[in-house]
Each structure stands twice: as C-alpha cells, then as structure tokens.
Design a protein around this motif. Structure first.
Motif, PDB file in Angstrom:
ATOM      1  N   ILE A 199      38.029  15.141 -55.495  1.00  0.00           N
ATOM      2  CA  ILE A 199      38.527  16.427 -55.013  1.00  0.00           C
ATOM      3  C   ILE A 199      39.727  16.663 -55.623  1.00  0.00           C
ATOM      4  CG2 ILE A 199      38.845  18.073 -53.201  1.00  0.00           C
ATOM      5  CD1 ILE A 199      36.359  17.064 -52.001  1.00  0.00           C
ATOM      6  N   LYS A 223      44.617  13.752 -56.891  1.00  0.00           N
ATOM      7  CA  LYS A 223      43.062  13.502 -56.857  1.00  0.00           C
ATOM      8  C   LYS A 223      43.025  12.752 -55.326  1.00  0.00           C
ATOM      9  CE  LYS A 223      39.727  10.504 -59.106  1.00  0.00           C
ATOM     10  NZ  LYS A 223      39.601   9.456 -60.038  1.00  0.00           N
ATOM     11  N   ASN A 224      42.439  13.534 -54.749  1.00  0.00           N
ATOM     12  CA  ASN A 224      42.121  13.192 -53.063  1.00  0.00           C
ATOM     13  C   ASN A 224      43.702  13.468 -52.646  1.00  0.00           C
ATOM     14  OD1 ASN A 224      39.298  13.016 -53.036  1.00  0.00           O
ATOM     15  ND2 ASN A 224      39.652  10.962 -53.743  1.00  0.00           N
ATOM     16  N   GLU A 225      44.409  12.335 -51.929  1.00  0.00           N
ATOM     17  CA  GLU A 225      45.470  12.534 -51.580  1.00  0.00           C
ATOM     18  C   GLU A 225      46.630  11.761 -52.654  1.00  0.00           C
ATOM     19  OE1 GLU A 225      43.060  10.880 -49.118  1.00  0.00           O
ATOM     20  OE2 GLU A 225      42.759  12.810 -48.639  1.00  0.00           O
ATOM     21  N   ASN A 265      34.929  20.882 -58.397  1.00  0.00           N
ATOM     22  CA  ASN A 265      35.627  19.768 -57.942  1.00  0.00           C
ATOM     23  C   ASN A 265      36.816  20.000 -57.426  1.00  0.00           C
ATOM     24  OD1 ASN A 265      36.690  19.702 -60.386  1.00  0.00           O
ATOM     25  ND2 ASN A 265      35.634  17.903 -61.113  1.00  0.00           N
ATOM     26  N   LYS A 319      39.823  21.247 -54.751  1.00  0.00           N
ATOM     27  CA  LYS A 319      39.855  21.423 -53.390  1.00  0.00           C
ATOM     28  C   LYS A 319      40.860  22.798 -53.223  1.00  0.00           C
ATOM     29  CE  LYS A 319      41.375  18.940 -49.015  1.00  0.00           C
ATOM     30  NZ  LYS A 319      42.454  17.958 -48.505  1.00  0.00           N
ATOM     31  N   ILE A 361      48.029  19.526 -48.990  1.00  0.00           N
ATOM     32  CA  ILE A 361      47.154  18.207 -48.728  1.00  0.00           C
ATOM     33  C   ILE A 361      47.510  17.805 -47.365  1.00  0.00           C
ATOM     34  CG2 ILE A 361      46.885  15.896 -49.238  1.00  0.00           C
ATOM     35  CD1 ILE A 361      47.571  16.630 -52.244  1.00  0.00           C
ATOM     36  N   GLN A 375      49.615  12.813 -45.492  1.00  0.00           N
ATOM     37  CA  GLN A 375      48.630  12.091 -46.343  1.00  0.00           C
ATOM     38  C   GLN A 375      49.323  11.596 -47.492  1.00  0.00           C
ATOM     39  OE1 GLN A 375      45.537  11.960 -45.413  1.00  0.00           O
ATOM     40  NE2 GLN A 375      46.116  12.865 -43.505  1.00  0.00           N
TER      41      GLN A 375
END
Lengths: 553, 205
Positions: A2, A20-22, A60, A62, A341, A345
C-alpha cells in the motif's frame, strides 16, 4: 502493498514523496527529470517515473496527500485583494488568469494517472506539513518538549506558524507579513533569481557590513509580539509573490556604484538583510520559546539559511536546534505524507532515502563515452590526493537540496587559489560563493569548534561552524571570508562517501571539499546520463560509483 | 536531447544525443550571456527558468521524444536543424556586412565567432539527423513527416514563440493546418521542402 504519495506543486520545487506502508522509499523532484530549475508545474514526469518503477496504480494506493489546502490558499488571496480592491485588483486578475492551471485542479490532474481515487485524496495544512517534515527526522520527538517554528514565504494565507511538539498551533503569521517574501524582495533587488538566489545573498552578506539596518527596519519589523510590514515597499499586487516597489527602488541604495558584487553597496545591503532577518527571527523565537522547552525545530524556506540557523544555535545554546534535511516546500511533500500515515509510525534514520537509483555505467550504451578504470574505489582517494576532482554518484540519494556526498564533486587542495579557479572553471559560479568541507566525524573536532547541536546540524550541512587555527594552517581555502565553514560530517560507515573519506585518511587528505555535481544554476544530477553530461560540461574526468571508478572518454 | 539520450539504448545514437545536448547547452550559454550583457544598460534582464514551460517550449507532461515515435523524432530534428542552419547562415552573412559599422563593431567582433561555431554545430546536427532519416524512414512516410514538421515549424515561427508540439492544442491545429496547406500549396511546397540529404544545399554542409 500500500502506497502513500505526498505531493507538492504549483509554487516552486514540485516534488513527490513515496511511502510503501510506513517506509519512506522514494522521492523525486520534478526538476531532476525536466531539468528546469525549481520546476513548479504539476509533477507529471515524477509521477510517471514512480508509477513505472514501483508499479503503482489506483488499487494499491492508500492515500494521496497534497501539501496545502488549495481552495483555502486561493480564497485567502481574494480576501486580501478584497480589503483594498482598487489597489490590489492586479493580483486578483493574475490569480484568475492562472485559475485553470493552478492547485484548485489538483484532483483533476492526479485523476489522469489514478482514476477513481477521489476518496483517497487528502489535503494537508501547508505549515503543518512543514512542521511534520521537521519532526519526522528526530528520533526522540515524543520524549521532549519543543517548539516548531515554520517560517516561509506563503501558504494558505499565512507566511509562518509556530507549533508545539504535538503539532498544536500556537501562533500564525498572516500574509502579506512575511519574512520569506522580505528576503526574496532583497534577493530580487540585488539581481538574483527569486526562490533560487537567496543563498547567494547569504553568501554575499559575509563580504559586507550591515549599514542599512534602520532602512530595512522600516520595511519589516517586530513589535509587541507581532511581525509588521510597510506594504508600500513591496509590490505584491502586480506580482503575487513578492518583489520590491517603486518606493523601495527610490529608498534602497543605488547598486550601480558597486564595481563588483563583493564590495560596496551590494555586499552591505546583503549583510543588512541577513542581519535584519537574524534579529527578527531571534526576537520571534525569544518571545515564544519557554524555559521548559528542550529543543526547537526550524522548518520552511527560511530554515535553509544556514547563517541564520548558526546564529540561533549560538543565541539559544541551552536548547537543541534541529533542522530537517529538506525544510523547504519540496520537503513538505514528505511532511504531508507523514501526516497521513501518522508521525508515530514514521522513523527516519538519516538524510538519505533508499530509492532505486541504481547507478550503472556498465550498460552497453555508455561504451563510447565511459570506461571503467578500476573496480576498487580506493582509486578515487588516490586521484583526490593527487589534486584531481572526482565526481561521486552513490546508489542512494540525498533527501533535500544539498549535496550530502551521494551526488557530489569531491576535491582536495591545500592551496588557497585553487578554489577560486574551481568556482570559475568547474562550477562556473560567482567567486564569492563558499565551498563546503566534508570530513569524518572523528576528524571534525580536530579542525572545528563543535557544540552538540553543531554536530547534529552538520550531518545535513545545516549550519556554519567556526574553524580552529589548525584548519587555517593546513586548509586556508576551506574557510569563508567571515571565518566560518559550512561543514558536513559523516561516519565511515555512511555509504560510498564514507568509504572514500576513510581511504583518503591514509593519504593525508583529512578534509575534502564537497559540492553538488552540477553547474551553478542547474538542478541536481539524478541519473548516470545527467552525471555524464554535467561532467562533460564541467571538464571532469573521473566518477566514483558503488561499482568502481569510471573515466569519461 | 538529454531526455532522448536518457531513453536511448543504442550506443551510437546515445552518444549523438548526448553530444547534441552538450552543444545546445553551450549555445544557450552564449545567448544568455549575450542577452545579459546587452541588458546591462537598460532594465536588467531576469531570466526565469519557469518560462520555458509557461511559454510552451517544453511540454509539461511529456518530452518530445516521448510524444513522437522514433521516426517522427528523427525527422523533427532533421527539419529543425536544417532551418537553424539557414537562420545562422543568414546571420553570419549579416554580420559580415555589418563589420564596418562602428556602433556595432564590438558586438560583431565578439559574437561572430560564436555564430560561426553554432552554425558549424547545427550543420553537423542537420547532417547526422538527415543521414539517420535517409537510412531508417521509408520514402513516403519521410515526405509526409518532412512536410508536416516543416509547416509546423514555419507556423511556430510566425507565432513568435512556443512549440506547437509542446501544447495539447498542437495536434488539433497542426494536423488540419498541414492538410490545408498541402492541398492549397502542394506545387509550391515541392520546390523547397527537403526530403533527402541529397536535396540539401551542399554548400551549407
């Protein structure tokens, strides 16, 4: 998988930050691709590049976070124009003429790449994004009491704000009262390009005396906790960002009397502007910082002024001063994404991002232009010791406007005259511009007087430090005319540059000069092709990469 | 040219694009320095890098080499370099004829070598591009593309600034305009449109 995308655009230094993510994984400034310095257009090229590289699509993603609230920003200008419509109609007309290409249509532009993501588009508060950018780089941000001072030119009807460590707003400076625009107006008056030439004014200031402080004090001043300006010195209505008015033209000293920029009025006016800016910022900080505050964070374009940061850290020596590697608008793309985010994080360990810049001069297309000289980067140290400049292009890249050793030209000399030649012939820039020394952290204290704050700030080249007499004996050319150095310190384990510096120690080259791998006025080099053409233009012969040392044919 | 080099994998073409980009940087330097020097006595010139996008010299979304296919891009370069050769040839002749005028003597003396250098560069670019087009683009397509880009280049010159190719409106105006001009002026166009290297004035190359 994500992705969260942070975007800054439409004013200057358009950029895209990718998480990408956190994890912060990539960052592209539009100017790196378009090669238009300070490119302010929507970052089409950067988004296309990142989509291809990371296989990003609507499914993909977020969130996509823009670094300001466009409607709020737009309405603020009209509110300002509405207060004196007959005087300010030109500004309103200019804003209207750029309506279709402005930030209002951010959603339409982003939806050309990611259809049906309207529910994922977020708008961050501009100054809060700056503040988040500063906080994200500090490991102990949750444990300390601090104030964050965001000072820049313009954003959402304001020119700055002060926050606490939880990003709660304490104070806001409203447009057109702006320290950034004041400094830009002087930059413009001195004949440098606005948004690009401010650091030249700072460098030039060292050559002059602050003789015009009282005059500048009539333009902008701080009184009873409020920053105030005399608008008649500025020409906001006809040019929406800044620039001086006819009154300023008749009041400010005539520049034609100076033969060169480093003597007389030019340098004195630059010194006055720098000194006045320092006085004002120090007054603002003194009024808002509390005894219990352990640290202060500086962000926004003003925080790129290293001479100012140095003065602040000296004045408030009991507090830790921290500046992020990219305090300007391009860094706020990163800050905006961090806000989405969640700051808790995000953890940034250094000023580099992993990215996917894999430098590879062994591709067949380089066969006519580049040849490998050695697999061992030790050759780079040997070349440096013999007095030759060597370019460095690391696989990782700096985050921010400064060359921190991953996209740099390194040079070693004990002769003072070499540096003016280097400025003129290689970098093709003004002779008054200082060069920045770089050394390993264990060497730094031998040559420089460093406080704990200096050591932290020097990691990102964000302050000026005082040299010891040792450096004047061995490296006189490394010291600027005001007896300061814009030092960068790194560890031996810190990427390619760390290894080169470690090798240099064995050859009696303890401190090197580090400057960006580009000709003055050009954007930073992004890939091998940019590096190649810049080296050809500058007449550089050797480049060190993670794969070895190459020679330009 | 730099963008073209970035996307090119053929070593020879890559080197060609890179050298071409280097020449263009040099030429831009000459013009900027000249403009700055000449503006010293009037209102100082403030070059603004953003103008290259505002005025449509660069597309905001894609580079020309991304918008055009390889053959189109080759012909585009050939046409524009050929036109540049003509322009600089005219300029050099003008400088020759002005050498005796005292008022501009210094400018002529300073700038003539620059103009001649640029002329030599442009000739080389035009020749290389035409050679590539001769080898790689089929005859019919070559003629169509030459005509198309030639008309658009002339139209851009009439407008005074901005590459039509750099604007989204370009293709909507450019295609009908070309068809119209072809229908109306085909016999006249045949006389001066360059479609092969052999058609070039060899005294230029």
């Amino acid at each position: 998988m994500i992705f969260t995308i942070g975007i800054s655009a439409y004013y200057h230094d358009s950029s895209v930050a990718l998480f990408k993510n956190e994890h912060f994984v990539d960052f592209v400034k539009e100017e790196w691709i378009s090669r238009v310095k300070g490119d302010q257009s929507f970052p089409h090229q950067s988004i296309q590049l990142l989509c291809k590289r990371w296989e990003i699509n609507s499914t993909n993603i977020k969130a996509i976070v823009f670094y300001e609230k466009p409607l709020k920003s737009w309405l603020a200008i009209f509110k300002y124009c509405g207060q004196r419509p007959f005087h300010r109609y030109k500004l309103a007309m200019r804003k209207l003429s750029t309506f279709w290409t402005g930030a209002i249509f951010f959603r339409a532009e982003i939806e050309t790449y990611f259809p049906s993501v309207k529910n994922k588009i977020l708008y961050a508060e501009h100054h809060k994004a700056h503040a988040a950018n500063a906080l994200a780089f500090h490991r102990k941000r949750t444990e300390i009491q601090a104030k964050i001072f965001v000072l820049d030119g313009y954003g959402e009807g304001a020119s700055g704000a002060i926050y606490d460590q939880n990003l709660l707003e304490i104070k806001r400076f409203h447009y057109p009262v702006s320290l950034g625009l004041f400094y830009s107006a002087i930059t413009d008056y001195l004949g440098f390009e606005v948004n690009e030439g401010e650091f030249k004014v700072m460098g030039l200031a060292s050559f002059g005396k602050p003789r015009y402080l009282s005059l500048l004090g009539e333009m902008i001043w701080y009184e009873s906790g409020q920053l105030k300006i005399d608008e008649s010195f500025f020409d906001y209505p006809s040019k929406p960002t800044n620039y001086f008015s006819q009154k300023a033209l008749s009041s400010l000293p005539n520049l034609t009397n100076s033969k060169t920029k480093t003597d007389g009025v030019y340098a004195d006016l630059a010194a006055s502007a720098q000194s006045h800016l320092e006085n004002l910022v120090i007054q603002i900080i003194a009024d808002h910082v509390e005894p219990a505050d352990q640290a202060m964070f500086l962000s926004g374009g003003i925080a790129m002024n290293v001479a100012l940061v140095s003065k602040i850290s000296q004045k408030f020596s009991s507090k830790k001063v921290f500046v992020p590697p990219s305090p300007g608008d391009s860094g706020s793309a990163f800050g905006a994404a961090c806000m989405s985010i969640g700051l808790t994080q995000v953890q940034m360990d250094n000023s580099y991002f992993p990215g996917k810049r894999s430098v590879n001069f062994s591709q067949p297309r380089f066969v006519n232009t580049v040849k490998k000289t050695s697999d061992d980067i030790g050759l780079a140290a040997e070349l440096l010791a013999s007095g030759l400049p060597v370019a460095v292009l690391d696989d990782r890249m700096e985050f921010g406007p400064r060359a921190l050793g991953a996209t740099s030209i390194l040079f070693h000399s004990t002769s003072e005259s070499c540096f003016s030649e280097f400025n003129n012939q290689v970098k093709k820039r003004e002779p008054f511009r200082p060069l920045a020394p770089i050394c390993l952290s264990e060497i730094a204290k031998k040559y420089f007087r460093l406080t704990e704050t200096d050591e932290l700030l020097a990691r990102t080249m964000s302050t000026l430090v005082k040299p010891t007499s040792r450096i004047n004996d061995k490296y006189p050319g490394y010291v600027h005319v005001d007896n300061t150095c814009r030092l960068q310190i790194i560890d031996a384990s810190d990427g390619l540059i760390g290894k080169i510096l470690q090798d240099c120690l064995n050859r009696d080259c303890e401190i090197l000069i580090n400057t960006s791998l580009n000709i003055a006025g050009d954007p930073m080099v992004y890939d091998e092709v940019d590096a190649l053409i810049n080296m050809k233009r500058m007449g550089l012969k050797y480049i060190s990469t993670n794969a070895g040392v190459y020679e330009i044919i | 040219m730099l963008a073209a080099a970035r996307n090119e994998h053929n070593p020879n073409l890559f080197t060609g694009f890179l050298n071409h980009a280097q020449d263009e940087y040099r030429h831009a330097n000459i013009f900027v320095n000249l403009a700055l020097r000449e503006s010293q006595n009037s209102e100082p010139l403030r070059p603004n890098t953003q103008d290259v996008k505002h005025h449509g010299f660069i597309d905001t979304q894609k580079f020309l080499n991304q918008k055009l296919d390889r053959e189109q891009f080759g012909v585009f370069i050939a046409v524009h370099e050929h036109l540049a050769v003509n322009e600089f040839n005219k300029l050099c002749k003008k400088l020759d004829s002005k050498k005796d005028i005292q008022a501009i003597k210094q400018i002529v003396e300073d700038e003539e070598p620059h103009a001649r250098t640029i002329l030599v560069d442009e000739k080389r670019h035009a020749q290389l591009a035409l050679e590539w087009v001769d080898k790689n683009v089929k005859s019919v397509r070559r003629k169509v593309l030459f005509t198309y880009f030639y008309i658009i280049a002339k139209y851009n010159k009439l407008r005074g600034h901005a590459q039509m190719w750099a604007t989204p409106l370009g293709k909507w105006i450019g295609i009908p305009l070309t068809v119209l001009v072809l229908v109306l002026f085909r016999p006249a166009l045949n006389r001066f449109i360059i479609t092969k290297i052999s058609h070039l004035d060899h005294s230029l190359l």
